[in-house]
Design a protein around this motif. Sequence first.
Motif, PDB file in Angstrom:
ATOM      1  N   CYS A   1       2.158  -1.225   6.027  1.00  0.00           N
ATOM      2  CA  CYS A   1       1.528  -2.414   6.617  1.00  0.00           C
ATOM      3  C   CYS A   1       0.297  -2.874   5.849  1.00  0.00           C
ATOM      4  O   CYS A   1      -0.334  -3.873   6.223  1.00  0.00           O
ATOM      5  N   LEU A   2      -0.059  -2.150   4.803  1.00  0.00           N
ATOM      6  CA  LEU A   2      -1.279  -2.467   4.049  1.00  0.00           C
ATOM      7  C   LEU A   2      -1.067  -3.737   3.238  1.00  0.00           C
ATOM      8  O   LEU A   2      -0.186  -3.807   2.379  1.00  0.00           O
ATOM      9  N   ASP A   3      -1.889  -4.743   3.516  1.00  0.00           N
ATOM     10  CA  ASP A   3      -1.775  -6.052   2.867  1.00  0.00           C
ATOM     11  C   ASP A   3      -3.029  -6.292   2.031  1.00  0.00           C
ATOM     12  O   ASP A   3      -4.087  -6.638   2.552  1.00  0.00           O
ATOM     13  N   PHE A   4      -2.915  -6.116   0.729  1.00  0.00           N
ATOM     14  CA  PHE A   4      -4.084  -6.280  -0.134  1.00  0.00           C
ATOM     15  C   PHE A   4      -4.535  -7.732  -0.228  1.00  0.00           C
ATOM     16  O   PHE A   4      -5.703  -8.002  -0.491  1.00  0.00           O
ATOM     17  N   ALA A   5      -3.634  -8.654  -0.010  1.00  0.00           N
ATOM     18  CA  ALA A   5      -4.024 -10.063  -0.054  1.00  0.00           C
ATOM     19  C   ALA A   5      -5.029 -10.396   1.039  1.00  0.00           C
ATOM     20  O   ALA A   5      -5.813 -11.346   0.914  1.00  0.00           O
ATOM     21  N   ALA A   6      -5.024  -9.610   2.127  1.00  0.00           N
ATOM     22  CA  ALA A   6      -5.983  -9.817   3.215  1.00  0.00           C
ATOM     23  C   ALA A   6      -7.294  -9.065   2.989  1.00  0.00           C
ATOM     24  O   ALA A   6      -8.264  -9.299   3.710  1.00  0.00           O
ATOM     25  N   LEU A   7      -7.310  -8.181   2.001  1.00  0.00           N
ATOM     26  CA  LEU A   7      -8.486  -7.345   1.768  1.00  0.00           C
ATOM     27  C   LEU A   7      -9.247  -7.684   0.489  1.00  0.00           C
ATOM     28  O   LEU A   7     -10.466  -7.512   0.414  1.00  0.00           O
ATOM     29  N   VAL A   8      -8.516  -8.161  -0.521  1.00  0.00           N
ATOM     30  CA  VAL A   8      -9.108  -8.420  -1.829  1.00  0.00           C
ATOM     31  C   VAL A   8      -9.165  -9.920  -2.079  1.00  0.00           C
ATOM     32  O   VAL A   8      -8.171 -10.630  -1.875  1.00  0.00           O
TER      33      VAL A   8
ATOM     34  N   THR B   1      -2.837   2.453  -5.331  1.00  0.00           N
ATOM     35  CA  THR B   1      -2.730   1.708  -6.587  1.00  0.00           C
ATOM     36  C   THR B   1      -1.303   1.207  -6.810  1.00  0.00           C
ATOM     37  O   THR B   1      -1.104   0.101  -7.327  1.00  0.00           O
ATOM     38  N   SER B   2      -0.322   1.990  -6.410  1.00  0.00           N
ATOM     39  CA  SER B   2       1.072   1.543  -6.561  1.00  0.00           C
ATOM     40  C   SER B   2       1.339   0.312  -5.712  1.00  0.00           C
ATOM     41  O   SER B   2       1.980  -0.655  -6.159  1.00  0.00           O
ATOM     42  N   ARG B   3       0.845   0.330  -4.486  1.00  0.00           N
ATOM     43  CA  ARG B   3       1.058  -0.827  -3.602  1.00  0.00           C
ATOM     44  C   ARG B   3       0.261  -2.037  -4.091  1.00  0.00           C
ATOM     45  O   ARG B   3       0.742  -3.176  -4.024  1.00  0.00           O
ATOM     46  N   LEU B   4      -0.946  -1.795  -4.589  1.00  0.00           N
ATOM     47  CA  LEU B   4      -1.750  -2.900  -5.117  1.00  0.00           C
ATOM     48  C   LEU B   4      -1.024  -3.574  -6.277  1.00  0.00           C
ATOM     49  O   LEU B   4      -0.961  -4.815  -6.338  1.00  0.00           O
ATOM     50  N   MET B   5      -0.480  -2.803  -7.193  1.00  0.00           N
ATOM     51  CA  MET B   5       0.212  -3.393  -8.328  1.00  0.00           C
ATOM     52  C   MET B   5       1.469  -4.147  -7.880  1.00  0.00           C
ATOM     53  O   MET B   5       1.809  -5.191  -8.424  1.00  0.00           O
ATOM     54  N   ALA B   6       2.154  -3.630  -6.861  1.00  0.00           N
ATOM     55  CA  ALA B   6       3.337  -4.318  -6.340  1.00  0.00           C
ATOM     56  C   ALA B   6       2.967  -5.654  -5.705  1.00  0.00           C
ATOM     57  O   ALA B   6       3.765  -6.598  -5.711  1.00  0.00           O
ATOM     58  N   GLN B   7       1.745  -5.748  -5.163  1.00  0.00           N
ATOM     59  CA  GLN B   7       1.304  -6.971  -4.482  1.00  0.00           C
ATOM     60  C   GLN B   7       0.355  -7.814  -5.343  1.00  0.00           C
ATOM     61  O   GLN B   7      -0.234  -8.781  -4.851  1.00  0.00           O
ATOM     62  N   ARG B   8       0.205  -7.475  -6.597  1.00  0.00           N
ATOM     63  CA  ARG B   8      -0.832  -8.079  -7.431  1.00  0.00           C
ATOM     64  C   ARG B   8      -0.733  -9.597  -7.501  1.00  0.00           C
ATOM     65  O   ARG B   8      -1.762 -10.294  -7.502  1.00  0.00           O
TER      66      ARG B   8
END
Length: 416
Positions: A9-16, A35-42
């Motif tokens: 459920c971690l959404d980096f677009a809402a955090l960064v 870091t893996s999830r961040l790169m997938a959502q970059r």
Amino acid sequence: MPTVVELDCLDFAALVRPGEMICWGQASAEPLALTSRLMAQRQRVGGFRAFIGISLSETPDPAYADSVRFSSFCGTGTNRRLASAGVLDIFPAHYSDLPGVLGEKVDVLMLQLAEHPQGGRFSLSCASDYVEDLAKSARIVIAEVNRQAPYTSAEIAIDDIDVIVRTDRRLLEMGRREPSELDLRIAANVAALIEDGATLQFGLGALSDRVADLLSDRRELGLHTGVLTDGAMRLIEGGAITNSRKPIDTGYSVAGTLLGSGRLLAFAHMNASIRLRPVGVTHAFGTLAALPALTAINSALEVDLFGQINTEAVGKDYVGAIGGAVDFLRGARASKGGLPIIALPSVAHVNGETKSRIVPRLSGAATIARADAAIIVTEHGAVDLRGLSLLERVGSLISIAAPQFRDELMASTRTR
């Protein structure tokens, strides 16, 4: 209190926010699930910057440079892929300066933490170094609490954590290279310089670990280092390192980062004799100068005939770092009985050609100035450049160069 979020459920677009700088722990301290999830959502996040330390993972992939501007203090480990592709920007800073430099730049900090077996307390686990200070200054701190991470002395206040993601995965480990016969000869020359009671600092690599293995018969050694490696662990286990003579952190081995095998990580778990400390402690000049017989053992790519040292690049290829070499060499020079040591093979083999690493002129940066003269060690011996004039240095350095290059090196001094 931090918000607990499931990884899926971690959404980096809402955090960064676009354009922000993200930093995470290095080597085994990398929060790989994050870091893996961040790169997938970059691409959903938009363009952002990432400061990375030593990398052991696949995170520094040149393909990710479509949305990520990578920067680092080093080209070590898998960072080399970014450097080779021309998508790694280097911060040319001494390691002691990194917390101040990054404190003004890092917006988002991602950490791998360990939870205390009794619950309720968290540790930075494998690294304190520069991330401990960033936990206070970053806009947001996102933590992966990994059940398999070792609990160490580097605790973090729960109020400094904004988001927690719980995982249970194996940590990244530093691959081990078996020492070569050449490594053994160099290590023997280094070990011969070190006496009982010295305080040790080890750099990276098989050579440093081999030096450590040759010190098992020493007594009352101390440890104050940037990275705690398997070689240093074996000296602690064997009783050679006791830290009994250190006036600071007496009885404790001090390091900034764990960098080695899974056995090292397990050894550090709940180990009261090890203190992981921030850069402001591990690399502080005043602290280093106060340690007895501080022996700084680091490597280099090449040394010129006047004592300038390149630890960063071979031509255009950035493969090393400024790192903490200058910090520790200066500390060792100021320490009573200290030994600032640079150890390297006398030759390098490049594309089938043998080249001298003792050179008339450096092919890369002069990372260590000739005013910070060190003890230079190769397989052919050791020379102490401290107190020598430029002409005296030339003769000394040629004496430990590979024999087949000595005449050529001497001839080069007549044309300069």
